[in-house]
Design a protein around this motif. Structure first.
Motif, short mmCIF file in Angstrom:
data_model
loop_
_atom_site.label_atom_id
_atom_site.label_comp_id
_atom_site.label_asym_id
_atom_site.label_seq_id
_atom_site.Cartn_x
_atom_site.Cartn_y
_atom_site.Cartn_z
N ILE A 34 66.35 -47.59 69.95
CA ILE A 34 67.58 -47.40 69.18
C ILE A 34 67.26 -47.43 67.69
CG2 ILE A 34 69.79 -48.41 68.52
CD1 ILE A 34 70.14 -49.36 71.33
N ASN A 35 66.46 -48.42 67.30
CA ASN A 35 66.15 -48.56 65.88
C ASN A 35 65.28 -47.42 65.36
OD1 ASN A 35 67.61 -50.94 65.54
ND2 ASN A 35 65.93 -52.18 66.32
N LYS B 37 67.48 -43.72 66.33
CA LYS B 37 68.89 -43.61 65.95
C LYS B 37 69.58 -42.51 66.78
CE LYS B 37 68.62 -46.28 62.04
NZ LYS B 37 67.18 -46.46 62.00
N ASP C 148 72.20 -40.32 69.13
CA ASP C 148 73.60 -40.00 68.86
C ASP C 148 74.53 -40.76 69.79
OD1 ASP C 148 72.22 -36.81 68.48
OD2 ASP C 148 73.05 -38.04 66.84
N ALA D 259 72.61 -50.20 60.06
CA ALA D 259 71.90 -48.93 60.27
C ALA D 259 72.24 -48.30 61.62
CB ALA D 259 70.40 -49.16 60.17
N THR D 260 72.63 -49.11 62.59
CA THR D 260 72.88 -48.56 63.93
C THR D 260 74.32 -48.77 64.40
OG1 THR D 260 72.14 -50.64 64.90
CG2 THR D 260 70.50 -48.90 64.72
N ILE E 121 76.54 -45.98 66.02
CA ILE E 121 76.13 -45.27 67.24
C ILE E 121 77.05 -45.68 68.38
CG2 ILE E 121 74.29 -44.89 68.91
CD1 ILE E 121 72.29 -45.64 66.79
#
Lengths: 557, 133
Positions: B45-46, B49, B51, B77-78, B81
């Motif tokens: 995920i990090n 990133k 969709d 940052a995430t 999502i």
């Protein structure tokens, strides 16, 4: 009466009261818990202190030099025992039972006995050197034994203090408080003793307060008793009542004795007796009240515990339902998903091999679902108690079958599975084949699940007119706490959940129920966490089991 | 955005489930990246990133799914999502817990056929803005 004699009477009175109070505290602590070594030691300490206090006062009052000298020796004698009991108290607090080590029995106690005996000889206090103007001893020649006396007494007290400090340091949280209170009392007593019994006489030539030595013990006695009371080792209300009544009676008695006419003395003593009688009634009622309250507290505590256990059980059940429902749904959702895709024609684009793969997944999921349903059914079946259908069974065959079925799991995990075939032929066991097979399957499967490295060794051998199945793994091991709970329903330890999150917590529960129903025994051994475990199941040989047949118990062989 | 251009991440530890969902999404023209452990999932995920994330709740060590969800939503940052919880745990309490932690939705594997799952994901992707290149 002139000023001096009033003072003298006051001194005597105060020493008497102090001595009495210290003894009372000692007895109160003792009667609160006669069996505890800590309480008993405190009693001895108080009694010895009382005697010491009395002699300490008296030796300053007695006119006869010889008698006074003897009393002084007795003061030293009891001082040794005082030091000993203080040491013992600090060493033991707050233990109830104690196993005396060799150094205690064979070195310390004899040393104390010898040293105290020596104080009565000229070896410690040799002879009187100087007398004061009114014939009281003010200087004494010390014999060589005084060194031993000093070393032992000071040594015992200092070591005792060291024990107290060590216990405070090691105790955590709640347990520190009573110890710190005792330390406070001890410090106060020490300061008083040092000031009045040492500094004042030595540097200010003021020996006025030495006879009141016993009074300086009071802070220690008070604070210790308070510590024991506050932390539920004694009851404050009861003690307070006893003290008040006692002091009241004492004052009345003393006043009576000091009165002028015989009539007055008799009247006042009678009055003191009456007050004493009423006091005892009061104490009895307070005692009853205290006992009632203690019983209520005890019942409340039991209720709280039962509640806790119930909560835990409900929690376990809820956790189990979460796991069980997830376990059941996982293969089910795979089956539904794959079948719906097949129905939608999604597999048309796949190659033959890929199609086969998906079909295998469907089958595997269905089988997995079956396994979980079986587990649940087994658990529910054994829960109420099982009625095994007993036939003559070859344990060896069941074990071999279980090993063959589960070996692939071991291979997958890279674990070894060693089976030591029995050297001689084993006696047959009267058992229900299906149930017993379950026992071996569960144990061998468990060993695989809970072992990450190494492997498992299985042994089968005859023992005590029966057969023993032993399985030893190099896995996560079992702690003492876990051992006690392992066989319960839904029981899963935290560590087990980490290694094998999908376990039902029913495996061992089922195993134990089945083993018990077959008249067998199951035993667990483990050196501890991370050190592997050994499970042993013993089953009685066929001839030895009574078979219940139509309400008639016959021995079948 | 165009679902076919989206980067999808599936965090799931059951091999059979992985095969099934990857196959289904592939048949719909959607590429799915897979992470099989909680740690791997968080890393991906990090790094990537994605969709959209499909997250199973029961991963290798128990109920790590919720932890991952929380951390993803806590990290600015995430946080944006969308994360769908795709799980077989009991709905009771878990749907609400997921919602409170910021999950986009809760899809019960046993109650939703694979094509239904695809519908939901496609609809969500189409509602998202186009990617800036």
């Amino acid at each position: 009466m002139d000023f001096n004699s009033i003072l003298k009477n006051l001194d005597l009175f105060s020493v008497g009261v102090v001595v009495y109070i210290i003894s009372i505290f000692g007895f109160i602590v003792f009667y609160n818990n006669k069996k505890s070594v800590t309480n008993r030691t405190f009693l001895f300490f108080s009694l010895i202190t009382s005697v010491w206090g009395l002699f300490n006062y008296l030796h300053y009052q007695i006119d006869s030099v010889k008698l006074s000298f003897w009393l002084l020796k007795l003061v030293m004698f009891f001082a040794v025992w005082q030091a000993f009991f203080i040491f013992k108290f600090f060493y033991l607090f707050p233990k109830e039972e104690f196993h005396y080590p060799k150094w205690y029995r064979f070195i310390l106690v004899p040393a104390v006995i010898i040293t105290s005996a020596l104080t009565l000889t000229p070896l410690v206090l040799n002879k009187v050197l100087k007398l004061s103007a009114d014939g009281k001893i003010i200087e004494v020649a010390n014999g060589p034994g005084i060194v031993l006396f000093g070393l032992l007494s000071v040594g015992l007290v200092l070591t005792g203090l060291l024990m107290l400090f060590k216990n405070i340091f090691q105790a955590k949280g709640e347990k520190r408080k009573p110890l710190r209170t005792i330390l406070l009392g001890t410090s106060l007593t020490f300061s008083l003793i040092i000031t009045f019994n040492f500094i004042l006489p030595a540097f200010f030539a003021n020996a006025r307060f030495i006879p009141l030595g016993a009074a300086f013990m009071l802070p220690f006695v008070f604070f210790t008793s308070y510590a024991m009371a506050k932390h539920h080792l004694l009851n404050v209300k009861l003690i307070a009542t006893e003290i008040v009544v006692t002091i009241l009676v004492l004052i009345l008695l003393f006043e009576g004795v000091a009165s002028g006419s015989v009539n007055q003395v008799m009247f006042k003593i009678l009055f003191a007796g009456l007050v004493g009688g009423l006091g005892i009634l009061l104490i009895k009622s307070v005692l009853k009240e205290v006992q009632l309250r203690e019983r209520e507290e005890h019942l409340n505590h039991q209720l709280a515990q039962a509640n806790e256990q119930l909560k835990e059980l409900l929690q376990m059940k809820s956790e189990f339902l979460d796991i069980a429902s997830h376990q059941l749904r996982t293969p089910l959702s795979a089956m539904i998903g794959l079948l719906s895709m097949q129905y939608d024609g999604d597999f048309g684009t796949l190659s033959k091999t890929e199609q086969k793969e998906q079909q295998k997944n469907m089958l595997v999921s269905a089988e997995r679902l079956r396994g979980i349903v079986n587990d649940l059914m087994d658990a529910m079946e054994v829960e109420g108690g099982i009625k095994p259908k007993l036939t003559k069974t070859d344990v060896e065959k069941l074990v071999s079958e279980a090993i063959n079925t589960l070996k692939p799991n071991y291979d997958k995990k890279g674990l070894y599975l060693n089976y030591e075939k029995p050297a001689a032929s084993l006696p047959q066991v009267s058992a229900d084949k299906t149930f017993l097979a379950q026992v071996f399957m569960n144990l061998i499967d468990n060993a695989c699940q809970y072992t990450e490295q190494g492997g498992v060794a299985i042994k089968l051998f005859p023992e005590q007119n029966g057969v023993t199945f032993e399985i030893k793994d190099s896995g996560m091991g079992i702690s003492e706490k876990e051992k006690k709970r392992m066989f319960g329903k839904f029981e899963r330890s935290q560590r087990a959940k980490l290694i094998h999150p999908d376990g039902s917590g029913l495996g061992l529960f089922i195993v134990k129920k089945i083993v018990d129903a077959h008249g067998g025994k199951i035993e667990t051994q483990s050196a501890g966490e991370g050190q592997g475990a050994t499970f042993k199941v013993w089953l009685p040989a066929a001839a030895a089991i009574p078979v219940i047949d139509n309400n008639l118990i016959t021995i079948k062989s | 955005m165009d679902p076919k251009k989206a980067v999808l991440l599936l965090i799931e530890d059951e091999p059979i489930n992985i095969q099934m969902y990857v196959l289904k999404f592939k048949l719909e023209g959607l590429e799915m990246i897979v992470a099989q452990t909680a740690a791997e999932g968080e890393n991906k995920i990090n790094e990537l990133k994605p969709d959209l994330v499909l997250l199973d709740l029961r991963l290798d060590n128990g109920n790590d799914g919720f932890e991952i969800l929380r951390r993803v939503k806590d990290n600015p940052a995430t946080a944006s999502i969308p994360v769908y919880l795709l799980s077989n745990v009991r709905e009771k309490g878990n749907i609400e817990r997921g919602r409170q932690l910021g999950a986009e939705g809760f899809i019960s594997k046993v109650n939703s056929k694979p094509n239904e799952v695809v519908e939901i994901i496609k609809a969500k992707l189409e509602s998202l803005p186009d990617k800036q290149h």
